[in-house]
Design a protein around this motif. Structure first.
Motif, mmCIF file in Angstrom:
data_model
loop_
_atom_site.group_PDB
_atom_site.id
_atom_site.type_symbol
_atom_site.label_atom_id
_atom_site.label_comp_id
_atom_site.label_asym_id
_atom_site.label_seq_id
_atom_site.Cartn_x
_atom_site.Cartn_y
_atom_site.Cartn_z
ATOM 1 N N ASN A 148 0.852 -1.445 0.124
ATOM 2 C CA ASN A 148 0.302 -0.046 0.227
ATOM 3 C C ASN A 148 0.668 1.256 0.029
ATOM 4 O OD1 ASN A 148 -2.641 -1.675 0.390
ATOM 5 N ND2 ASN A 148 -2.112 -2.105 2.059
ATOM 6 N N SER A 149 2.292 0.825 0.038
ATOM 7 C CA SER A 149 2.846 2.078 0.065
ATOM 8 C C SER A 149 3.417 2.791 -1.462
ATOM 9 C CB SER A 149 4.284 2.263 0.992
ATOM 10 O OG SER A 149 4.966 0.969 -0.170
ATOM 11 N N LYS A 150 3.790 4.502 -1.618
ATOM 12 C CA LYS A 150 4.179 4.635 -2.852
ATOM 13 C C LYS A 150 5.644 3.997 -3.284
ATOM 14 C CE LYS A 150 0.197 7.950 -2.119
ATOM 15 N NZ LYS A 150 -0.148 9.519 -1.982
ATOM 16 N N ASN A 151 6.371 3.861 -1.932
ATOM 17 C CA ASN A 151 8.145 3.580 -2.903
ATOM 18 C C ASN A 151 7.709 2.132 -4.102
ATOM 19 O OD1 ASN A 151 8.197 4.730 -1.278
ATOM 20 N ND2 ASN A 151 8.083 2.849 1.160
ATOM 21 N N ASN A 152 8.401 2.503 -4.656
ATOM 22 C CA ASN A 152 9.118 1.412 -6.039
ATOM 23 C C ASN A 152 10.391 1.238 -6.539
ATOM 24 O OD1 ASN A 152 8.203 0.315 -8.329
ATOM 25 N ND2 ASN A 152 8.090 1.679 -9.675
ATOM 26 N N PHE A 153 10.793 1.169 -5.133
ATOM 27 C CA PHE A 153 12.158 0.620 -5.357
ATOM 28 C C PHE A 153 12.589 -0.266 -6.327
ATOM 29 C CE2 PHE A 153 11.527 1.987 -0.375
ATOM 30 C CZ PHE A 153 12.139 3.512 -1.141
ATOM 31 N N GLN A 154 13.013 0.171 -7.320
ATOM 32 C CA GLN A 154 13.969 -1.164 -7.891
ATOM 33 C C GLN A 154 15.526 -1.784 -8.449
ATOM 34 O OE1 GLN A 154 11.464 -2.164 -10.880
ATOM 35 N NE2 GLN A 154 10.053 -1.294 -9.390
ATOM 36 N N SER A 155 15.728 -1.380 -6.759
ATOM 37 C CA SER A 155 17.423 -1.298 -7.051
ATOM 38 C C SER A 155 18.264 -0.692 -5.678
ATOM 39 C CB SER A 155 18.452 -1.030 -8.361
ATOM 40 O OG SER A 155 18.752 0.154 -7.714
ATOM 41 N N LEU A 156 19.163 -1.363 -4.897
ATOM 42 C CA LEU A 156 19.988 -0.860 -3.892
ATOM 43 C C LEU A 156 19.883 0.980 -4.362
ATOM 44 C CD1 LEU A 156 22.683 -3.277 -2.798
ATOM 45 C CD2 LEU A 156 20.059 -3.204 -1.701
ATOM 46 N N ASP A 157 20.091 1.575 -5.012
ATOM 47 C CA ASP A 157 20.419 2.690 -5.194
ATOM 48 C C ASP A 157 19.350 3.668 -4.856
ATOM 49 O OD1 ASP A 157 23.334 2.666 -6.619
ATOM 50 O OD2 ASP A 157 22.252 2.234 -8.437
ATOM 51 N N ASP A 158 18.637 3.056 -5.629
ATOM 52 C CA ASP A 158 17.090 3.579 -5.380
ATOM 53 C C ASP A 158 16.783 3.874 -3.347
ATOM 54 O OD1 ASP A 158 16.295 3.668 -8.121
ATOM 55 O OD2 ASP A 158 15.501 2.528 -7.841
ATOM 56 N N LEU A 159 17.543 2.902 -2.338
ATOM 57 C CA LEU A 159 17.126 2.864 -1.707
ATOM 58 C C LEU A 159 18.349 4.157 -0.564
ATOM 59 C CD1 LEU A 159 17.374 -0.591 -0.433
ATOM 60 C CD2 LEU A 159 15.585 0.976 -0.585
ATOM 61 N N ALA A 160 18.896 5.099 -1.352
ATOM 62 C CA ALA A 160 19.880 6.073 -0.545
ATOM 63 C C ALA A 160 19.316 6.725 -0.418
ATOM 64 C CB ALA A 160 20.914 6.778 -2.010
ATOM 65 N N GLY A 161 19.690 7.293 1.275
ATOM 66 C CA GLY A 161 18.599 8.293 1.808
ATOM 67 C C GLY A 161 17.423 7.416 2.500
ATOM 68 N N LYS A 162 16.751 6.757 2.331
ATOM 69 C CA LYS A 162 15.520 5.736 2.897
ATOM 70 C C LYS A 162 16.368 5.063 4.364
ATOM 71 C CE LYS A 162 13.584 7.540 -0.447
ATOM 72 N NZ LYS A 162 11.773 8.143 -0.682
ATOM 73 N N THR A 163 15.116 4.669 4.726
ATOM 74 C CA THR A 163 14.848 3.933 6.068
ATOM 75 C C THR A 163 14.863 1.670 5.881
ATOM 76 O OG1 THR A 163 13.247 4.597 6.525
ATOM 77 C CG2 THR A 163 14.955 5.930 7.690
ATOM 78 N N VAL A 164 15.585 2.116 5.901
ATOM 79 C CA VAL A 164 16.002 0.429 5.007
ATOM 80 C C VAL A 164 16.187 -0.426 6.951
ATOM 81 C CG1 VAL A 164 16.940 -1.616 4.379
ATOM 82 C CG2 VAL A 164 16.216 0.343 3.028
ATOM 83 N N TYR A 165 15.051 -1.366 7.000
ATOM 84 C CA TYR A 165 15.583 -2.268 8.685
ATOM 85 C C TYR A 165 16.445 -3.262 7.862
ATOM 86 C CZ TYR A 165 14.637 -4.873 12.837
ATOM 87 O OH TYR A 165 15.020 -5.889 13.519
ATOM 88 N N THR A 166 17.406 -3.808 9.072
ATOM 89 C CA THR A 166 17.852 -5.038 8.875
ATOM 90 C C THR A 166 18.430 -5.187 10.416
ATOM 91 O OG1 THR A 166 19.613 -5.988 8.209
ATOM 92 C CG2 THR A 166 20.367 -4.115 9.071
ATOM 93 N N SER A 167 18.752 -6.145 10.835
ATOM 94 C CA SER A 167 18.946 -7.342 12.084
ATOM 95 C C SER A 167 20.581 -6.743 12.205
ATOM 96 C CB SER A 167 18.639 -8.440 11.983
ATOM 97 O OG SER A 167 19.488 -8.680 13.867
ATOM 98 N N THR A 168 21.496 -7.063 12.995
ATOM 99 C CA THR A 168 22.795 -6.769 13.406
ATOM 100 C C THR A 168 23.614 -7.824 13.163
ATOM 101 O OG1 THR A 168 22.750 -5.220 15.338
ATOM 102 C CG2 THR A 168 24.156 -6.142 14.758
#
Length: 283
Positions: A148-168
């Motif tokens: 339902n989000s408007k995000n349309n990331f196609q690559s890791l480049d598109d995640l620059a400046g975005k908050t991305v969750y991961t586990s340490t």
């Protein structure tokens, strides 16, 4: 049929290879249990002349390897290894279940002969251990968002400046960290160890923009929480899982690789995945 052992990241403008940092955890938030136990019965071979092989694996990572309500080791790892054991009359497998963090130290101490816990390849482990050459689970990961989000990331480049969750300490953390090391425009990595429910809610509310997951993880979360997560773009990286051995244990590695290849060619590995995991996650 042979399965390769390489893993690649696929950014928007270039392709570059990396090696994952941790065992493939299926879902980066999965726990690894606290107890350790022994499965005393051999998997599929009762020949008294057969060489006993001690398999070190986990105990609390459903549906891959865990203890059922009766304390019996079960899951995808066990089912695959049982099928391998049936093809190798010269061996009989015995299982030792550990906390995840204690499996490789047990291999170091020669308490086990092989380690099985959805391990991906990484440089540090490859220098220390012998990896199998035949992968038995696909762990290709994708960028994942709430549908339902408007995000349309196609690559890791598109995640620059975005908050991305991961586990340490996870493989996904390594992917994101490696990206940031090589790019001036960084991904805003959000580290945590919350529950799967928290991850889903954070994606739904926009608290985080995206995460990295396998298709198995996405299907599992959507079913578990009635969510609507979806994958975007090309794979963020391509990877498989392998067994680990002591460096000089080439004969055991070759024998088990041969059995795995037979299971793949026969369609048996895909059948096990369908039965235990609900779909074919082997290729």
């Amino acid at each position: 049929m042979k399965v390769g052992n390489s893993m690649r990241i696929v950014p928007k403008h270039k392709t570059w290879k990396i090696i994952g940092l941790t065992a493939a955890l299926g879902l980066v938030l999965a726990g690894c249990g606290n107890g350790e136990s022994t499965e005393s019965a051999s998997a599929g071979n009762n020949d008294s002349d057969a060489k006993e092989i001690i398999v070190g694996t986990g105990n609390a990572y459903q549906p891959f390897v865990y203890l059922d309500e009766n304390g019996k080791l079960t899951g995808y790892e066990k089912a695959v290894l049982d099928a391998v054991d049936e093809k190798l009359p010269q061996y009989k497998f015995k299982y030792e279940s550990y906390e995840f963090k204690n499996i490789l130290p047990a291999l170091d101490a020669n308490k086990i002969d092989l380690a099985a816990h959805q391990y991906e390849i990484n440089d540090e482990r490859q220098a220390k251990y012998l990896y199998g050459k035949v992968g038995y689970t696909d762990y290709t990961s994708y960028i994942v968002v709430d549908a339902n989000s408007k995000n349309n990331f196609q690559s890791l480049d598109d995640l620059a400046g975005k908050t991305v969750y991961t586990s340490t300490g996870s493989n996904h953390a390594y992917i994101l960290e490696q990206y940031n090391k090589e790019h001036d425009n960084k991904i805003d990595i959000v580290y945590g160890s919350g529950s799967n429910e928290v991850l889903v809610k954070d994606l739904q509310t926009g608290t985080i923009d995206a995460t990295l997951l396998t298709k198995f993880d996405v299907n599992k979360l959507n079913e578990q929480f009635k969510a609507d997560l979806k994958t975007l773009g090309e794979p963020a990286y391509v990877s498989k899982t392998y067994y680990l051995y002591s460096k000089d244990d080439t004969k055991l590695q070759e024998d088990i690789d041969g059995a795995l290849e037979e299971l793949i060619d026969e369609g048996k590995l895909a059948e096990i995945s369908q039965e235990v995991l609900g779909a074919d996650y082997t290729k």
